[in-house]
Enzyme design. Structure first.
Site, PDB file in Angstrom:
ATOM      1  N   ASN A 172     -10.086  -0.080  -0.706  1.00 54.82           N
ATOM      2  CA  ASN A 172      -8.624   0.009  -0.599  1.00 54.82           C
ATOM      3  C   ASN A 172      -8.018  -0.566  -1.883  1.00 54.82           C
ATOM      4  O   ASN A 172      -8.076  -1.770  -2.116  1.00 54.82           O
ATOM      5  CB  ASN A 172      -8.163  -0.776   0.634  1.00 54.82           C
ATOM      6  CG  ASN A 172      -6.658  -0.690   0.860  1.00 54.82           C
ATOM      7  OD1 ASN A 172      -5.906  -0.260  -0.006  1.00 54.82           O
ATOM      8  ND2 ASN A 172      -6.226  -1.115   2.030  1.00 54.82           N
ATOM      9  N   HIS A 202      -3.359   7.555   1.559  1.00 50.67           N
ATOM     10  CA  HIS A 202      -3.737   6.208   1.121  1.00 50.67           C
ATOM     11  C   HIS A 202      -5.140   5.947   1.646  1.00 50.67           C
ATOM     12  O   HIS A 202      -5.458   6.266   2.800  1.00 50.67           O
ATOM     13  CB  HIS A 202      -2.744   5.188   1.688  1.00 50.67           C
ATOM     14  CG  HIS A 202      -3.193   3.774   1.503  1.00 50.67           C
ATOM     15  ND1 HIS A 202      -3.655   3.289   0.297  1.00 50.67           N
ATOM     16  CD2 HIS A 202      -3.274   2.734   2.379  1.00 50.67           C
ATOM     17  CE1 HIS A 202      -3.989   2.020   0.439  1.00 50.67           C
ATOM     18  NE2 HIS A 202      -3.772   1.660   1.692  1.00 50.67           N
ATOM     19  N   CYS A 235       0.817  -1.221   0.000  1.00 45.98           N
ATOM     20  CA  CYS A 235       0.000   0.000   0.000  1.00 45.98           C
ATOM     21  C   CYS A 235       0.851   1.272   0.000  1.00 45.98           C
ATOM     22  O   CYS A 235       0.375   2.339  -0.385  1.00 45.98           O
ATOM     23  CB  CYS A 235      -0.951  -0.001   1.187  1.00 45.98           C
ATOM     24  SG  CYS A 235      -2.134  -1.352   1.108  1.00 45.98           S
TER      25      CYS A 235
END
Ligand code: UT7
Length: 323
Positions: free
Chosen positions: A280, A250, A114
């Site tokens: 996500n 993020h 990520c």
């Protein structure tokens, strides 16, 4: 004179299929209410069968190149941040290079889950600052739907597919924090925490594997580490949180996004939030949010932006840039 890596173009791509929370609630023991209240996610996009990470990446690349008003032949390099490559090798970046018809320069992937886009942006900035490349296409692209264990409600409802891209170009700056472009970066990792978030496949098993996460533990690390790295890169740039026009975080969990903004002392009307629509998307989430934030009219030339991300590794970091 200082050479700055300036954003010349931005673009994104989302697969056509939108999956609302209700689709999960019909199949496993979960609810729209649980997913929304614990994560902020309302829907996500899933790639179609046969639609691969390199396809998503190429769509986003074309959008960013069109926005920059250049073609692929003007690029020196392509860097793709991804943890879901089409194949173990070659890199997604070389696949994108071929799809764009670019026959010179160099292309490679960065894998920091990520935090991948923050790592890729930092790498591209360093290459431009060192005079190794003048124009770099930096892409975040993922198909996390292919890593899901669909019986695991604690992970399968959280992730989505997508891609975003930036064209970075070396331009002269004065060497002050008023310059456009990347002003400071900060990278961190701590491999002691690898068991908190990983995929249980690879050369050790001969399978692609499924994503496994101790969500609560990752959450525990996230806000503190994200606020700390954002603070550090602002400090390196000689700036403070008061100077920030937009945090572009993020997009993993709305509670992490709000908690980090609060810890930094930045109000939520200065945070670009897309997690409700994308879920996500790992390394794709920041360039997606930059592209959507620009399209919404939130991000404007001259704005000071802080991006921050954390994920498997643990790996985390931040970039301060002026749009
Ligand atoms: O991008 C990479 C980094 N990753 C992240 O940043 C993710 C960080 N973690 C998170 O976002 C959150 O921890 C989650 C959204 C994953 C989970 O939220 P939470 O508030 O930490 O919930 P929890 O894991 O403590 O679970 C609470 C309860 C549990 O039930 P019990 O043990 O209290 O009876 C879970 O079994 O919720 C249950 N649960 C669910 N219930 C309905 C877990 N998943 C679900 C679900 N639907 N999908």
């Amino acid at each position: 004179m200082t050479i700055r890596a300036v954003v010349r173009g931005v673009g994104h791509y989302l697969p056509a299929r939108v999956v609302p929370n209700a689709e999960f609630a019909a199949r496993i023991d979960t609810s729209d209410e649980w997913i929304k209240s614990r994560s902020g996610i309302e829907r996500r996009h899933f790639a179609a069968e046969g639609e691969l990470t390199s396809d998503l990446a190429t769509h986003a690349a074309r959008a960013a190149l069109a926005d920059a008003g250049i073609d692929a032949g003007a690029l020196d390099a392509i860097i793709v941040a991804t943890s879901t490559p089409d194949l173990t090798f070659p890199s997604v970046a070389t696949m994108v290079q071929a799809k764009l018809g670019m026959t010179r320069g160099f292309a490679f992937d960065v894998q920091a889950v990520c935090a991948g886009f923050v790592y890729a942006l930092t790498t591209a900035n360093a290459l431009i600052a060192a005079g190794q490349a003048a124009r770099i296409l930096v892409i975040g692209a993922e198909t996390f739907s292919r890593l899901m264990d669909w019986d695991d409600r604690s992970t399968s409802v959280l992730f989505g597919d997508g891609a975003g891209a930036l064209v970075l170009e070396g331009q002269p700056g004065a060497g002050t924090s008023a310059d456009r472009g990347v002003l400071a970066t900060d990278l961190n990792s701590d491999g002691r925490f690898q068991d908190l978030l990983y995929v249980d496949g690879g050369t050790s098993t001969g399978t692609t594997g499924h994503l496994r996460m101790q969500g609560k533990e990752v959450f525990r690390h996230a806000i503190e580490k994200l606020a700390e790295t954002a603070h550090r890169s602002l400090e390196k740039a000689g700036l403070s949180a008061d100077d920030v026009d937009w945090i572009v975080p993020h997009q993993a969990n709305l509670r992490i996004i709000t908690g980090t903004a609060q810890k930094m002392g930045v109000p939520m009307n200065r945070v670009v939030v897309t997690v409700q629509d994308h879920g996500n998307t790992s390394a794709a989430s920041i360039p997606l949010a930059l592209s959507v934030g620009r399209a919404r009219g939130q991000i404007k030339p001259g704005d000071l932006i802080v991006t921050e991300a954390i994920g498997g590794g643990l790996a985390w970091g931040s970039v301060v840039l002026r749009w």
